[in-house]
Scaffold this motif. Structure first.
Motif, mmCIF file in Angstrom:
data_model
loop_
_atom_site.group_PDB
_atom_site.id
_atom_site.type_symbol
_atom_site.label_atom_id
_atom_site.label_comp_id
_atom_site.label_asym_id
_atom_site.label_seq_id
_atom_site.Cartn_x
_atom_site.Cartn_y
_atom_site.Cartn_z
ATOM 1 N N THR A 1 0.813 -1.169 0.036
ATOM 2 C CA THR A 1 0.020 0.023 0.113
ATOM 3 C C THR A 1 0.894 1.372 -0.032
ATOM 4 O O THR A 1 0.266 2.294 -0.137
ATOM 5 C CB THR A 1 -0.968 0.039 1.194
ATOM 6 O OG1 THR A 1 0.068 -0.021 2.443
ATOM 7 C CG2 THR A 1 -1.780 -1.367 1.249
ATOM 8 N N TYR B 1 -12.568 -13.940 -4.187
ATOM 9 C CA TYR B 1 -12.407 -13.244 -5.486
ATOM 10 C C TYR B 1 -10.671 -13.476 -5.583
ATOM 11 O O TYR B 1 -10.020 -12.955 -6.663
ATOM 12 C CB TYR B 1 -12.452 -11.894 -5.342
ATOM 13 C CG TYR B 1 -13.816 -11.428 -5.373
ATOM 14 C CD1 TYR B 1 -14.929 -11.805 -6.401
ATOM 15 C CD2 TYR B 1 -14.722 -10.801 -4.181
ATOM 16 C CE1 TYR B 1 -16.128 -11.656 -6.377
ATOM 17 C CE2 TYR B 1 -15.965 -10.283 -4.049
ATOM 18 C CZ TYR B 1 -16.692 -10.681 -5.285
ATOM 19 O OH TYR B 1 -17.929 -10.620 -5.281
ATOM 20 N N CYS C 1 -7.148 -9.791 -5.786
ATOM 21 C CA CYS C 1 -8.470 -8.846 -5.496
ATOM 22 C C CYS C 1 -8.210 -8.224 -4.196
ATOM 23 O O CYS C 1 -8.545 -7.017 -4.036
ATOM 24 C CB CYS C 1 -9.642 -9.468 -5.964
ATOM 25 S SG CYS C 1 -11.071 -8.448 -5.469
ATOM 26 N N MET D 1 -5.626 -5.590 -3.875
ATOM 27 C CA MET D 1 -6.164 -4.139 -4.636
ATOM 28 C C MET D 1 -6.923 -3.338 -3.974
ATOM 29 O O MET D 1 -7.117 -2.169 -3.940
ATOM 30 C CB MET D 1 -6.609 -4.543 -6.113
ATOM 31 C CG MET D 1 -5.803 -5.324 -7.191
ATOM 32 S SD MET D 1 -6.706 -5.581 -8.755
ATOM 33 C CE MET D 1 -7.278 -4.149 -9.166
ATOM 34 N N LEU D 2 -7.840 -4.304 -3.024
ATOM 35 C CA LEU D 2 -8.651 -3.496 -2.137
ATOM 36 C C LEU D 2 -8.037 -2.690 -1.052
ATOM 37 O O LEU D 2 -8.308 -1.676 -0.640
ATOM 38 C CB LEU D 2 -9.736 -4.635 -1.552
ATOM 39 C CG LEU D 2 -10.713 -4.074 -0.411
ATOM 40 C CD1 LEU D 2 -11.642 -2.996 -1.174
ATOM 41 C CD2 LEU D 2 -11.613 -5.252 0.186
ATOM 42 N N GLU E 1 -6.618 0.368 -2.515
ATOM 43 C CA GLU E 1 -7.707 1.565 -2.505
ATOM 44 C C GLU E 1 -8.307 2.062 -1.319
ATOM 45 O O GLU E 1 -8.591 3.371 -1.217
ATOM 46 C CB GLU E 1 -8.871 0.769 -3.601
ATOM 47 C CG GLU E 1 -8.555 0.549 -4.973
ATOM 48 C CD GLU E 1 -8.172 1.960 -5.532
ATOM 49 O OE1 GLU E 1 -8.611 2.934 -5.336
ATOM 50 O OE2 GLU E 1 -7.111 1.675 -6.328
ATOM 51 N N VAL F 1 -15.837 -0.211 -3.410
ATOM 52 C CA VAL F 1 -14.558 0.121 -4.383
ATOM 53 C C VAL F 1 -14.602 -0.685 -5.352
ATOM 54 O O VAL F 1 -14.783 -2.029 -5.417
ATOM 55 C CB VAL F 1 -13.273 -0.186 -3.364
ATOM 56 C CG1 VAL F 1 -12.086 -0.103 -4.220
ATOM 57 C CG2 VAL F 1 -13.427 0.858 -2.091
ATOM 58 N N GLU F 2 -14.235 -0.140 -6.682
ATOM 59 C CA GLU F 2 -14.048 -0.955 -7.921
ATOM 60 C C GLU F 2 -12.998 -1.681 -7.930
ATOM 61 O O GLU F 2 -11.730 -0.877 -8.156
ATOM 62 C CB GLU F 2 -14.430 -0.047 -9.085
ATOM 63 C CG GLU F 2 -14.497 -0.742 -10.354
ATOM 64 C CD GLU F 2 -14.924 0.145 -11.522
ATOM 65 O OE1 GLU F 2 -14.438 -0.498 -12.854
ATOM 66 O OE2 GLU F 2 -15.089 1.373 -11.353
ATOM 67 N N VAL F 3 -12.984 -3.092 -7.986
ATOM 68 C CA VAL F 3 -11.904 -3.664 -8.160
ATOM 69 C C VAL F 3 -12.021 -4.965 -9.273
ATOM 70 O O VAL F 3 -12.862 -5.692 -9.149
ATOM 71 C CB VAL F 3 -11.342 -4.633 -6.807
ATOM 72 C CG1 VAL F 3 -10.256 -5.378 -7.215
ATOM 73 C CG2 VAL F 3 -11.300 -3.460 -5.729
ATOM 74 N N GLU F 4 -11.314 -4.843 -10.234
ATOM 75 C CA GLU F 4 -11.172 -5.672 -11.261
ATOM 76 C C GLU F 4 -12.923 -5.861 -11.973
ATOM 77 O O GLU F 4 -13.522 -6.794 -12.183
ATOM 78 C CB GLU F 4 -10.759 -7.147 -10.912
ATOM 79 C CG GLU F 4 -9.473 -7.521 -10.566
ATOM 80 C CD GLU F 4 -8.898 -8.787 -10.164
ATOM 81 O OE1 GLU F 4 -10.090 -9.585 -9.809
ATOM 82 O OE2 GLU F 4 -8.078 -9.137 -10.148
ATOM 83 N N ASP G 1 -17.734 -4.117 -8.043
ATOM 84 C CA ASP G 1 -17.675 -3.097 -6.800
ATOM 85 C C ASP G 1 -17.559 -4.320 -5.604
ATOM 86 O O ASP G 1 -18.460 -5.131 -5.407
ATOM 87 C CB ASP G 1 -19.021 -2.360 -6.741
ATOM 88 C CG ASP G 1 -19.043 -1.412 -7.691
ATOM 89 O OD1 ASP G 1 -18.251 -1.028 -7.931
ATOM 90 O OD2 ASP G 1 -20.243 -0.757 -7.882
#
Length: 343
Positions: A189, A229, A233, A236-237, A240, A291-294, A297
């Motif tokens: 991060t 996921y 994923c 990435m979350l 974000e 949060v948009e991931v791959e 939402d």
């Protein structure tokens, strides 16, 4: 002194008509008079030395200041009768010596000036620059300031050396920054890690001034997202979430990742509990936003435990532990909540 000359016609030819004899009495008084008129020292000796008989006239040096001429005077029979000695100062020799001495003095003066000029040139072009280089390197070593640079001027070897040193310092500075990021920041991060958090808390508690809220955050439902996921994923979350929360921070606040889905936040810019709770609610809302991931939402919530400095202690580890305990109470109470450490 006696001299004789034949009497001849004006054409100086033909038989001699007789002999002209003339003489001059030469004694010490006459010699002194001659010396006074001529400006040199003369003396008359009636007994020539045997060594002086070899040549009727010769010149020798008496010393480095005088030159002496010796003339053998013969009697009417041609035998040596007296010696006339003339001594004069060696003016040409002395002037030559003076000229040589003056030349040597001038040469030494010019040489000294050239050496002095060479010294100042070397001092300006070489010595002073090397001294400056050494002093700057010593300062960098003692202060550990890799951001400092040496003065690089000129296109000679010293200028080239200074540029190479600056290049080395730039590389070391970049490497130091890289090591610092690896040591103090989370690689995923890029948030501060536990080590930087403890340094910040240590500074806060040592100042013994003001108040700080320590928020222990744990994401709700993060394990399910990882299981559903995949870990990519989930990573990435986390990135974000970190970006979103950072937008809520003010100057002097700190947001750190401890590991996994656990975070710590330090809040110092609040005047009372109501203002602090406003900040806590803002963090909960920010993390709870989808949060948009791959291309999908993803939503998580957060449980927060809060301890206060200096109300709940002054030891950094103790404050974190108490915030952790409060966070678990919030989770047990239903998640997506906050709780303060209770005395």
């Amino acid at each position: 002194m006696v001299s004789a000359q034949p009497i001849l016609k004006s054409s100086e030819q033909g038989p001699s008509r007789g002999t002209l004899i003339f003489g001059k009495k030469l004694d010490d008084a006459q010699v002194r008079k001659l010396s006074k008129i001529a400006g040199f020292s003369a003396s008359l000796s009636s007994k020539p030395k045997p060594s002086e008989n070899a040549s009727p006239f010769r010149v020798k040096t008496s010393n480095e200041h005088a030159i002496k001429g010796i003339l053998i005077l013969n009697d009417l029979n041609g035998d040596p009768a007296a010696t006339l000695s003339v001594q004069s100062k060696r003016i040409i020799y002395q002037k030559g010596q003076q000229a040589i001495f003056a030349f040597l003095i001038t040469l030494l003066a010019v040489g000294a000036i050239l050496l002095l000029a060479l010294y100042f040139a070397l001092d300006h072009l070489v010595v002073s620059r090397i001294v400056t280089l050494i002093e700057t390197i010593r300062y960098i070593r003692q202060s550990d300031r890799l951001s400092a640079r040496v003065l690089a001027r000129g296109k000679d070897e010293i200028g080239g050396l200074a540029k190479e040193i600056n290049g080395m310092l730039s590389s070391l500075q970049a490497y130091q920054q890289q090591l610092s990021r690896q040591a103090f920041y989370d690689p995923l991060t890029h948030l501060p890690n536990r080590l930087l958090l403890m340094q910040k808390l240590d500074e806060i508690t040592k100042k013994q001034d003001g108040h700080t809220a320590i928020l222990f955050l744990d994401l709700d439902g993060f394990k399910e997202i990882n299981d559903t996921y995949g870990h990519a994923c989930g990573d990435m979350l986390l990135v974000e979430v970190g970006r979103n929360v950072l937008r809520q921070l003010e100057e002097g606040d700190l947001f750190c990742r401890l590991g996994g889905d656990e975070f710590i936040m330090l809040l110092s810019n609040w005047a009372n509990r109501t203002e602090l709770l406003g900040k806590v609610h803002a963090v909960i809302r920010e993390i709870s936003r989808p949060v948009e991931v791959e291309s999908r939402d993803v939503t998580v919530t957060v449980s927060i435990g809060i301890s206060l400095y200096p109300d709940n202690g002054t030891d950094p580890e103790e404050l974190i532990q108490k915030a952790d305990e409060a966070m678990y109470r919030a989770k047990r109470a239903g998640k997506n909540l906050y709780d303060f450490y209770a005395f």
